[in-house]
Design a protein around this motif. Structure first.
Motif, PDB file in Angstrom:
ATOM      1  N   GLU A   1     -58.231  34.271 -57.397  1.00  0.00           N
ATOM      2  CA  GLU A   1     -57.638  34.627 -58.688  1.00  0.00           C
ATOM      3  C   GLU A   1     -56.109  34.620 -58.582  1.00  0.00           C
ATOM      4  O   GLU A   1     -55.415  34.152 -59.497  1.00  0.00           O
ATOM      5  N   GLU A   2     -55.588  35.122 -57.456  1.00  0.00           N
ATOM      6  CA  GLU A   2     -54.145  35.118 -57.248  1.00  0.00           C
ATOM      7  C   GLU A   2     -53.620  33.693 -57.082  1.00  0.00           C
ATOM      8  O   GLU A   2     -52.537  33.355 -57.569  1.00  0.00           O
ATOM      9  N   VAL A   3     -54.394  32.847 -56.390  1.00  0.00           N
ATOM     10  CA  VAL A   3     -54.003  31.450 -56.223  1.00  0.00           C
ATOM     11  C   VAL A   3     -53.937  30.751 -57.574  1.00  0.00           C
ATOM     12  O   VAL A   3     -52.997  29.991 -57.855  1.00  0.00           O
ATOM     13  N   GLU A   4     -54.921  30.998 -58.430  1.00  0.00           N
ATOM     14  CA  GLU A   4     -54.931  30.374 -59.764  1.00  0.00           C
ATOM     15  C   GLU A   4     -53.687  30.744 -60.550  1.00  0.00           C
ATOM     16  O   GLU A   4     -53.127  29.917 -61.276  1.00  0.00           O
ATOM     17  N   ARG A   5     -53.248  31.983 -60.401  1.00  0.00           N
ATOM     18  CA  ARG A   5     -52.036  32.409 -61.108  1.00  0.00           C
ATOM     19  C   ARG A   5     -50.782  31.810 -60.477  1.00  0.00           C
ATOM     20  O   ARG A   5     -49.773  31.611 -61.161  1.00  0.00           O
ATOM     21  N   ALA A   6     -50.835  31.510 -59.172  1.00  0.00           N
ATOM     22  CA  ALA A   6     -49.654  31.016 -58.466  1.00  0.00           C
ATOM     23  C   ALA A   6     -49.406  29.534 -58.704  1.00  0.00           C
ATOM     24  O   ALA A   6     -48.273  29.065 -58.551  1.00  0.00           O
ATOM     25  N   ILE A   7     -50.453  28.779 -59.070  1.00  0.00           N
ATOM     26  CA  ILE A   7     -50.315  27.335 -59.232  1.00  0.00           C
ATOM     27  C   ILE A   7     -50.101  27.001 -60.711  1.00  0.00           C
ATOM     28  O   ILE A   7     -50.986  27.235 -61.536  1.00  0.00           O
ATOM     29  N   PRO A   8     -48.965  26.427 -61.064  1.00  0.00           N
ATOM     30  CA  PRO A   8     -48.723  26.076 -62.471  1.00  0.00           C
ATOM     31  C   PRO A   8     -49.721  25.033 -62.967  1.00  0.00           C
ATOM     32  O   PRO A   8     -50.063  24.087 -62.244  1.00  0.00           O
ATOM     33  N   ALA A   9     -50.196  25.197 -64.181  1.00  0.00           N
ATOM     34  CA  ALA A   9     -51.192  24.281 -64.735  1.00  0.00           C
ATOM     35  C   ALA A   9     -50.659  22.860 -64.836  1.00  0.00           C
ATOM     36  O   ALA A   9     -51.415  21.894 -64.687  1.00  0.00           O
ATOM     37  N   GLU A  10     -49.363  22.709 -65.072  1.00  0.00           N
ATOM     38  CA  GLU A  10     -48.786  21.373 -65.285  1.00  0.00           C
ATOM     39  C   GLU A  10     -48.329  20.708 -63.982  1.00  0.00           C
ATOM     40  O   GLU A  10     -47.852  19.570 -64.007  1.00  0.00           O
ATOM     41  N   ALA A  11     -48.482  21.379 -62.849  1.00  0.00           N
ATOM     42  CA  ALA A  11     -47.993  20.837 -61.582  1.00  0.00           C
ATOM     43  C   ALA A  11     -48.796  19.621 -61.134  1.00  0.00           C
ATOM     44  O   ALA A  11     -50.006  19.534 -61.369  1.00  0.00           O
ATOM     45  N   ASP A  12     -48.108  18.661 -60.473  1.00  0.00           N
ATOM     46  CA  ASP A  12     -48.856  17.566 -59.866  1.00  0.00           C
ATOM     47  C   ASP A  12     -49.471  18.077 -58.562  1.00  0.00           C
ATOM     48  O   ASP A  12     -49.326  19.263 -58.213  1.00  0.00           O
ATOM     49  N   LEU A  13     -50.161  17.205 -57.839  1.00  0.00           N
ATOM     50  CA  LEU A  13     -50.898  17.664 -56.664  1.00  0.00           C
ATOM     51  C   LEU A  13     -49.981  18.292 -55.616  1.00  0.00           C
ATOM     52  O   LEU A  13     -50.263  19.395 -55.124  1.00  0.00           O
ATOM     53  N   LEU A  14     -48.911  17.620 -55.260  1.00  0.00           N
ATOM     54  CA  LEU A  14     -48.050  18.147 -54.203  1.00  0.00           C
ATOM     55  C   LEU A  14     -47.385  19.456 -54.612  1.00  0.00           C
ATOM     56  O   LEU A  14     -47.202  20.348 -53.783  1.00  0.00           O
ATOM     57  N   GLU A  15     -47.049  19.595 -55.874  1.00  0.00           N
ATOM     58  CA  GLU A  15     -46.484  20.855 -56.355  1.00  0.00           C
ATOM     59  C   GLU A  15     -47.529  21.962 -56.286  1.00  0.00           C
ATOM     60  O   GLU A  15     -47.215  23.107 -55.937  1.00  0.00           O
ATOM     61  N   ALA A  16     -48.773  21.621 -56.609  1.00  0.00           N
ATOM     62  CA  ALA A  16     -49.852  22.604 -56.542  1.00  0.00           C
ATOM     63  C   ALA A  16     -50.124  23.028 -55.108  1.00  0.00           C
ATOM     64  O   ALA A  16     -50.314  24.221 -54.810  1.00  0.00           O
TER      65      ALA A  16
END
Length: 212
Positions: free
Chosen positions: A69-84
């Protein structure tokens, strides 16, 4: 308090007690002591989890649920793979400095010991980890990478190797075996994995091998 609320309160109390005592005692953790620490009886454990192994599996699932759940909040929805991947790795490095990081590491190690001692428990723990890992794969699926979109199969393989990477590096940090492994270090290592073999389809023809 309703019956459902009482059940959830008891479930939470047993999971918290199990976290403390299993982290400390490993396979020697006694069910009656866990129940007593939670202010309940062993009957409550059997009623809610079926067995000591059931409680341990539920404990792992509970810990992973919070983490993802914390990871989901940390990764921006619009990020590409490397940003994620970068955000995922940095999140786990920050976790190494959390107040309960050493207790969490102790739990990781004793769970491995318990799984090796009890194959049935090991199989159930592996299933629980894979189930939660699928959530991480879903976070990577569909993101852009090098002009393409990451497929679910590639995301699944990437999730597996990234989990192994951050787990190993995290243990190294807390045991003093990864000097200088800061957030940038974690992120660079994760990006390198995401950019290379972890995204190569099994059985795919390597460059220069066409027609051989």
């Amino acid at each position: 308090m309703t019956r459902a609320e009482t059940k959830e309160r008891n479930r939470r109390a047993l999971l918290d007690a199990a976290f403390r005592l299993v982290s400390r005692d490993g396979y020697r953790a006694r069910l009656d002591e866990i129940a007593e620490s939670a202010g309940l009886t062993t009957g409550a454990v059997y009623s809610l989890f079926g067995s000591k192994n059931g409680l341990v599996v539920a404990l792992v699932a509970d810990r992973l649920e919070v983490d993802y759940e914390e990871v989901e909040r940390a990764i921006p929805a619009e990020a590409d793979l490397l940003e994620a991947v970068d955000a995922f790795a940095r999140h786990h490095r920050r976790g190494c400095d959390a107040p309960d990081a050493r207790v969490a590491l102790s739990l990781q190690l004793v769970l491995l010991d318990m799984a090796l001692r009890d194959p049935e428990l090991g199989s159930r723990l592996a299933s629980s980890v894979r189930e939660q890992e699928a959530r991480l794969a879903a976070m990577f699926t569909g993101r852009s990478h090098e002009g393409a979109v990451v497929t679910s199969e590639r995301a699944r393989r990437l999730a597996t190797v990234l989990r192994a990477l951050v787990t190993g590096l995290g243990q190294g940090v807390m045991l003093g075996l990864a000097e200088g492994a800061d957030e940038r270090y974690f992120a660079d290592a994760a990006r390198a994995l995401a950019s290379t073999t972890s995204l190569v389809e099994h059985g795919a023809t390597a460059p220069g091998e066409e027609g051989t």
